[in-house]
Motif scaffolding. Structure first.
Motif, PDB file in Angstrom:
ATOM      1  N   GLN A  70      10.374  -1.172 -13.181  1.00 27.13           N
ATOM      2  CA  GLN A  70      11.345  -2.225 -13.494  1.00 27.13           C
ATOM      3  C   GLN A  70      12.641  -1.642 -14.032  1.00 27.13           C
ATOM      4  O   GLN A  70      13.719  -2.177 -13.768  1.00 27.13           O
ATOM      5  CB  GLN A  70      10.737  -3.223 -14.473  1.00 27.13           C
ATOM      6  N   THR A  75      11.321  -5.364  -9.003  1.00 29.43           N
ATOM      7  CA  THR A  75      10.807  -6.578  -9.607  1.00 29.43           C
ATOM      8  C   THR A  75       9.355  -6.772  -9.211  1.00 29.43           C
ATOM      9  O   THR A  75       9.025  -6.677  -8.025  1.00 29.43           O
ATOM     10  CB  THR A  75      11.625  -7.801  -9.119  1.00 29.43           C
ATOM     11  N   PRO A  76       8.471  -7.067 -10.175  1.00 29.24           N
ATOM     12  CA  PRO A  76       7.077  -7.332  -9.792  1.00 29.24           C
ATOM     13  C   PRO A  76       6.977  -8.623  -8.994  1.00 29.24           C
ATOM     14  O   PRO A  76       7.680  -9.591  -9.269  1.00 29.24           O
ATOM     15  CB  PRO A  76       6.346  -7.448 -11.124  1.00 29.24           C
ATOM     16  N   SER A  77       6.108  -8.631  -8.008  1.00 28.28           N
ATOM     17  CA  SER A  77       5.899  -9.813  -7.181  1.00 28.28           C
ATOM     18  C   SER A  77       5.217 -10.909  -7.991  1.00 28.28           C
ATOM     19  O   SER A  77       4.374 -10.639  -8.839  1.00 28.28           O
ATOM     20  CB  SER A  77       5.020  -9.447  -5.977  1.00 28.28           C
ATOM     21  N   GLU A  78       5.563 -12.150  -7.701  1.00 28.64           N
ATOM     22  CA  GLU A  78       4.900 -13.286  -8.344  1.00 28.64           C
ATOM     23  C   GLU A  78       3.497 -13.481  -7.786  1.00 28.64           C
ATOM     24  O   GLU A  78       2.663 -14.125  -8.403  1.00 28.64           O
ATOM     25  CB  GLU A  78       5.718 -14.559  -8.127  1.00 28.64           C
ATOM     26  N   HIS A  79       3.233 -12.926  -6.599  1.00 30.28           N
ATOM     27  CA  HIS A  79       1.971 -13.164  -5.907  1.00 30.28           C
ATOM     28  C   HIS A  79       0.961 -12.031  -6.062  1.00 30.28           C
ATOM     29  O   HIS A  79      -0.238 -12.245  -5.908  1.00 30.28           O
ATOM     30  CB  HIS A  79       2.228 -13.415  -4.423  1.00 30.28           C
ATOM     31  N   ASP A  80       1.430 -10.821  -6.324  1.00 24.48           N
ATOM     32  CA  ASP A  80       0.541  -9.670  -6.451  1.00 24.48           C
ATOM     33  C   ASP A  80       1.106  -8.738  -7.510  1.00 24.48           C
ATOM     34  O   ASP A  80       2.192  -8.174  -7.330  1.00 24.48           O
ATOM     35  CB  ASP A  80       0.428  -8.943  -5.108  1.00 24.48           C
ATOM     36  N   PRO A  81       0.395  -8.542  -8.625  1.00 26.52           N
ATOM     37  CA  PRO A  81       0.926  -7.716  -9.709  1.00 26.52           C
ATOM     38  C   PRO A  81       1.076  -6.234  -9.343  1.00 26.52           C
ATOM     39  O   PRO A  81       1.743  -5.499 -10.056  1.00 26.52           O
ATOM     40  CB  PRO A  81      -0.102  -7.899 -10.829  1.00 26.52           C
TER      41      PRO A  81
END
Length: 97
Positions: A70, A75-81
């Motif tokens: 980061q 940016t981390p995905s909202e769907h897969d950490p």
């Protein structure tokens, strides 16, 4: 995914990954002196960084790596950490102890 989107693909392995991760200040972990080190019979050592064999080592490393990614603008995905994205880079992280 890389092939479908015509992207370059690379893979890497992080050597001694778990020992890179600092322990959070609220977690105090003490260990017995390693064999060969004798600084008093009742002396224990406080760990500053994670260590192989700790149950929480993968979590500490993933948190450390996520913070680093980061800081480079991913940016981390909202769907897969385990998925980190930027405009021109996709990083998938797999932590295997």
């Amino acid at each position: 995914l890389a092939s479908k989107l015509q992207l370059k693909s690379a893979q890497c392995d992080i050597t001694a990954a778990f020992v890179h991760a600092p322990l959070p200040p609220e977690e105090e972990i003490f260990v017995a002196q390693p064999r060969g080190l004798n600084r008093g019979s009742n002396l224990v050592l406080r760990l500053n960084k994670s260590l192989y064999g700790l149950k929480q080592a993968p979590r500490h490393f993933f948190s450390y790596l996520g913070d680093r990614l980061q800081s480079y603008g991913l940016t981390p995905s909202e769907h897969d950490p385990c998925l980190f994205l930027s405009r021109d880079l996709i990083v998938v992280v797999y932590v295997d102890d």
